[in-house]
Design a protein around this motif. Structure first.
Motif, short mmCIF file in Angstrom:
data_model
loop_
_atom_site.label_atom_id
_atom_site.label_comp_id
_atom_site.label_asym_id
_atom_site.label_seq_id
_atom_site.Cartn_x
_atom_site.Cartn_y
_atom_site.Cartn_z
N ILE A 1 35.41 -70.14 -1.91
CA ILE A 1 35.61 -69.23 -0.80
C ILE A 1 35.73 -67.80 -1.32
O ILE A 1 35.08 -66.89 -0.84
N GLN A 2 36.54 -67.60 -2.35
CA GLN A 2 36.72 -66.26 -2.89
C GLN A 2 35.40 -65.72 -3.42
O GLN A 2 35.06 -64.58 -3.17
N SER A 3 34.67 -66.53 -4.13
CA SER A 3 33.39 -66.10 -4.69
C SER A 3 32.41 -65.74 -3.58
O SER A 3 31.72 -64.73 -3.65
N ILE B 1 40.94 -58.59 0.81
CA ILE B 1 39.49 -58.74 0.89
C ILE B 1 39.14 -60.19 1.15
O ILE B 1 38.29 -60.50 1.99
N ASN B 2 39.82 -61.09 0.46
CA ASN B 2 39.57 -62.52 0.64
C ASN B 2 39.86 -62.97 2.07
O ASN B 2 39.21 -63.88 2.58
N GLU B 3 40.80 -62.32 2.72
CA GLU B 3 41.18 -62.67 4.09
C GLU B 3 40.50 -61.79 5.13
O GLU B 3 40.88 -61.78 6.29
N ILE C 1 34.53 -50.18 -5.32
CA ILE C 1 35.16 -51.04 -4.31
C ILE C 1 35.26 -50.31 -2.98
O ILE C 1 35.01 -50.90 -1.93
N ALA C 2 35.60 -49.03 -3.02
CA ALA C 2 35.73 -48.26 -1.78
C ALA C 2 34.41 -48.18 -1.02
O ALA C 2 34.40 -48.12 0.21
N SER C 3 33.30 -48.21 -1.74
CA SER C 3 32.00 -48.07 -1.09
C SER C 3 31.66 -49.23 -0.17
O SER C 3 30.80 -49.09 0.69
N VAL C 4 32.33 -50.37 -0.31
CA VAL C 4 32.02 -51.52 0.55
C VAL C 4 33.09 -51.76 1.61
O VAL C 4 32.95 -52.65 2.43
N LEU C 5 34.16 -50.97 1.57
CA LEU C 5 35.23 -51.19 2.55
C LEU C 5 35.05 -50.33 3.78
O LEU C 5 34.73 -49.34 3.96
N GLU D 1 29.69 -61.62 -0.29
CA GLU D 1 29.44 -61.06 1.04
C GLU D 1 29.65 -59.54 1.03
O GLU D 1 28.93 -58.79 1.68
N TYR D 2 30.65 -59.08 0.29
CA TYR D 2 30.94 -57.65 0.21
C TYR D 2 30.14 -56.94 -0.89
O TYR D 2 30.25 -55.74 -1.07
N GLY D 3 29.38 -57.70 -1.66
CA GLY D 3 28.61 -57.10 -2.74
C GLY D 3 29.46 -56.74 -3.94
O GLY D 3 29.12 -55.85 -4.71
N LEU D 4 30.57 -57.44 -4.11
CA LEU D 4 31.47 -57.21 -5.23
C LEU D 4 31.44 -58.41 -6.17
O LEU D 4 30.98 -59.47 -5.81
#
Length: 98
Positions: free
Chosen positions: A20-22, A66-68, A94-98, A27-30
């Motif tokens: 799930i975490q992976s 992020i996981n949630e 990380i900020a670029s995908v939030l 999904e977020y590109g991280l």
């Protein structure tokens, strides 16, 4: 989805939480490397030991948010890390995908 189970071991199990975490990170590109880079930046920052420990806690809460799928919470924790260590590349990534 890939089979993420441990077979032929004393205690066979399925790595559902890991998958799930992976999947969420993808999904977020991280990747975990993005978070590893942020952890390194925190440890190398010229801030006090207490601030480093606080930022490590924020990092764990950032990952959990992020996981949630709690983007607003994640932005808050990332913002606190940024205020402490500055606009380093891992924060920007990380900020670029939030």
């Amino acid at each position: 989805m890939q089979d993420r189970s441990i077979k032929d071991s004393f205690n066979s199990s399925s790595l559902e939480n890991v998958s799930i975490q992976s999947d969420i990170l993808n999904e977020y590109g991280l990747s975990e490397k993005d978070f590893d880079n942020l952890e390194v930046a925190i440890n190398e920052a010229e801030i006090g030991e207490m601030a480093k420990e606080q930022n490590q806690l924020y990092l764990e809460k950032l990952k959990k948010s992020i996981n949630e799928h709690e983007k607003e919470q994640a932005k808050k924790f990332l913002g606190w890390i940024k205020n402490s260590i500055g606009n380093v590349s891992s924060v920007i990534t990380i900020a670029s995908v939030l």
